[in-house]
Design a protein around this motif. Structure first.
Motif, PDB file in Angstrom:
ATOM      1  N   ASP A  91       0.835  -1.316  -0.006  1.00 19.07           N
ATOM      2  CA  ASP A  91      -0.176   0.046  -0.028  1.00 19.07           C
ATOM      3  C   ASP A  91       0.974   1.197  -0.014  1.00 19.07           C
ATOM      4  OD1 ASP A  91      -2.426  -1.588  -0.071  1.00 19.07           O
ATOM      5  OD2 ASP A  91      -2.252  -1.714   2.234  1.00 19.07           O
ATOM      6  N   ASP A  92       2.004   1.231  -0.913  1.00 23.51           N
ATOM      7  CA  ASP A  92       2.769   2.584  -0.823  1.00 23.51           C
ATOM      8  C   ASP A  92       3.679   2.827   0.118  1.00 23.51           C
ATOM      9  OD1 ASP A  92       2.172   2.823  -3.663  1.00 23.51           O
ATOM     10  OD2 ASP A  92       0.413   4.117  -3.027  1.00 23.51           O
ATOM     11  N   THR A  93       3.866   1.861   0.982  1.00 22.77           N
ATOM     12  CA  THR A  93       4.402   1.808   2.307  1.00 22.77           C
ATOM     13  C   THR A  93       5.653   0.784   2.558  1.00 22.77           C
ATOM     14  OG1 THR A  93       2.650   2.678   3.615  1.00 22.77           O
ATOM     15  CG2 THR A  93       4.542   1.968   4.828  1.00 22.77           C
ATOM     16  N   LEU A 120      12.018  -3.730  -5.288  1.00 20.68           N
ATOM     17  CA  LEU A 120      12.362  -3.287  -6.395  1.00 20.68           C
ATOM     18  C   LEU A 120      11.507  -3.356  -7.440  1.00 20.68           C
ATOM     19  CD1 LEU A 120      16.488  -3.899  -6.113  1.00 20.68           C
ATOM     20  CD2 LEU A 120      14.988  -1.517  -5.448  1.00 20.68           C
ATOM     21  N   LYS A 121      11.117  -4.352  -7.808  1.00 15.62           N
ATOM     22  CA  LYS A 121      10.093  -4.938  -9.005  1.00 15.62           C
ATOM     23  C   LYS A 121       8.797  -4.020  -8.575  1.00 15.62           C
ATOM     24  CE  LYS A 121       7.472  -8.323 -10.182  1.00 15.62           C
ATOM     25  NZ  LYS A 121       7.273 -10.293 -10.145  1.00 15.62           N
ATOM     26  N   ASN A 122       8.359  -4.197  -7.339  1.00 21.95           N
ATOM     27  CA  ASN A 122       6.977  -3.502  -7.134  1.00 21.95           C
ATOM     28  C   ASN A 122       6.899  -1.890  -6.912  1.00 21.95           C
ATOM     29  OD1 ASN A 122       5.785  -5.977  -7.022  1.00 21.95           O
ATOM     30  ND2 ASN A 122       6.039  -6.387  -4.936  1.00 21.95           N
ATOM     31  N   ALA A 123       8.099  -1.560  -6.479  1.00 22.40           N
ATOM     32  CA  ALA A 123       8.234   0.063  -6.531  1.00 22.40           C
ATOM     33  C   ALA A 123       8.545   0.620  -7.707  1.00 22.40           C
ATOM     34  CB  ALA A 123       9.815   0.303  -5.597  1.00 22.40           C
ATOM     35  N   ARG A 124       9.009  -0.166  -8.700  1.00 17.17           N
ATOM     36  CA  ARG A 124       8.946   0.414 -10.200  1.00 17.17           C
ATOM     37  C   ARG A 124       7.358   0.625 -10.699  1.00 17.17           C
ATOM     38  NH1 ARG A 124      12.914  -3.544 -11.510  1.00 17.17           N
ATOM     39  NH2 ARG A 124      14.925  -2.585 -10.672  1.00 17.17           N
ATOM     40  N   LEU A 125       6.546  -0.445 -10.378  1.00 17.25           N
ATOM     41  CA  LEU A 125       5.201  -0.448 -10.690  1.00 17.25           C
ATOM     42  C   LEU A 125       4.288   0.679  -9.881  1.00 17.25           C
ATOM     43  CD1 LEU A 125       4.429  -4.257 -11.051  1.00 17.25           C
ATOM     44  CD2 LEU A 125       4.997  -2.844 -12.682  1.00 17.25           C
ATOM     45  N   SER A 126       4.738   0.606  -8.719  1.00 18.77           N
ATOM     46  CA  SER A 126       3.935   1.615  -7.938  1.00 18.77           C
ATOM     47  C   SER A 126       4.371   3.026  -8.219  1.00 18.77           C
ATOM     48  CB  SER A 126       4.497   1.358  -6.189  1.00 18.77           C
ATOM     49  OG  SER A 126       3.792   2.372  -5.445  1.00 18.77           O
ATOM     50  N   THR A 127       5.565   3.334  -8.372  1.00 19.59           N
ATOM     51  CA  THR A 127       6.062   4.494  -8.990  1.00 19.59           C
ATOM     52  C   THR A 127       5.140   5.044 -10.188  1.00 19.59           C
ATOM     53  OG1 THR A 127       8.167   4.349  -7.826  1.00 19.59           O
ATOM     54  CG2 THR A 127       8.022   6.166  -9.247  1.00 19.59           C
ATOM     55  N   ALA A 128       5.025   4.218 -11.134  1.00 23.23           N
ATOM     56  CA  ALA A 128       4.378   4.388 -12.198  1.00 23.23           C
ATOM     57  C   ALA A 128       3.076   4.683 -12.073  1.00 23.23           C
ATOM     58  CB  ALA A 128       4.657   3.150 -13.383  1.00 23.23           C
ATOM     59  N   ASP A 129       2.418   4.113 -11.190  1.00 20.47           N
ATOM     60  CA  ASP A 129       0.867   4.312 -10.844  1.00 20.47           C
ATOM     61  C   ASP A 129       0.652   5.401 -10.187  1.00 20.47           C
ATOM     62  OD1 ASP A 129       0.268   1.909 -12.239  1.00 20.47           O
ATOM     63  OD2 ASP A 129       0.397   0.795 -10.351  1.00 20.47           O
ATOM     64  N   ALA A 130       1.715   6.080  -9.109  1.00 19.55           N
ATOM     65  CA  ALA A 130       1.423   6.959  -8.313  1.00 19.55           C
ATOM     66  C   ALA A 130       1.590   8.310  -8.827  1.00 19.55           C
ATOM     67  CB  ALA A 130       2.111   6.658  -7.126  1.00 19.55           C
TER      68      ALA A 130
END
Length: 173
Positions: A95-97, A138-148
């Protein structure tokens, strides 16, 4: 045979990172700790609070304070208990944390402690302990950054990787 910290193909699950810099996000004006893969070009920005950023900045700049700050006290307490910080791991993004764990050793026994990444990073600097990030984070942060954000993860990565020391100074704390 499986070894802790390795996938089945002997690829490490945790990537060693170093703090590349501490800067202000030019859009949100919030502090960002920029972690960079020691063996590659992967970067991970972690937005932190002002006080946590200050604690990290004090140690990066080796600024002495007249009395121990909280992270200095924690390091001294760990040493006083004859323990040591083996590493810190940013091990989850939910959840972005970001969630981190401090790995310590005392009398041969391993102890793990849940921590905010900013506190874990401040302690790692003071304890001269390595910093790791789980590959999935690292993989999920890339996706999260793109979404946010309106910028893509690739654009953010290229911007962070492309900053030279002069540019990092422009955004420093």
């Amino acid at each position: 045979m499986n070894f802790p910290g390795l996938q089945h193909d002997d690829t490490p699950l945790e990537i060693e990172m170093k703090i590349r810099g501490l800067m202000m996000d030019p859009v949100t004006n919030m502090p960002i700790v920029v972690l960079k893969d020691v063996a590659g070009d992967t970067v991970l920005p972690i937005w932190v609070g002002i006080f946590e950023a200050n604690a990290i900045a004090l140690e990066i700049e080796k600024t002495a304070t007249p009395r121990p700050m909280t992270h200095d006290l924690l390091r001294d307490t760990i040493r006083g208990l004859n323990a040591q910080v083996d590493k810190i791991v940013v091990q989850e993004l939910k959840d972005d944390t970001f969630y981190a764990v401090i790995w310590m050793r005392q009398d041969g026994e391993v102890v793990t402690i849940d921590a905010r990444p900013s506190d874990a990073l401040a302690l790692a600097l003071r304890a001269d302990a390595p910093i790791y990030v789980h590959r999935e984070v690292l993989k999920n942060a890339r996706l999260s950054t793109a979404d946010a954000q309106n910028v893509t993860a690739e654009q953010m990565r290229q911007w962070l990787e492309g900053l030279n020391d002069d540019e990092m100074g422009r955004y420093k704390m």
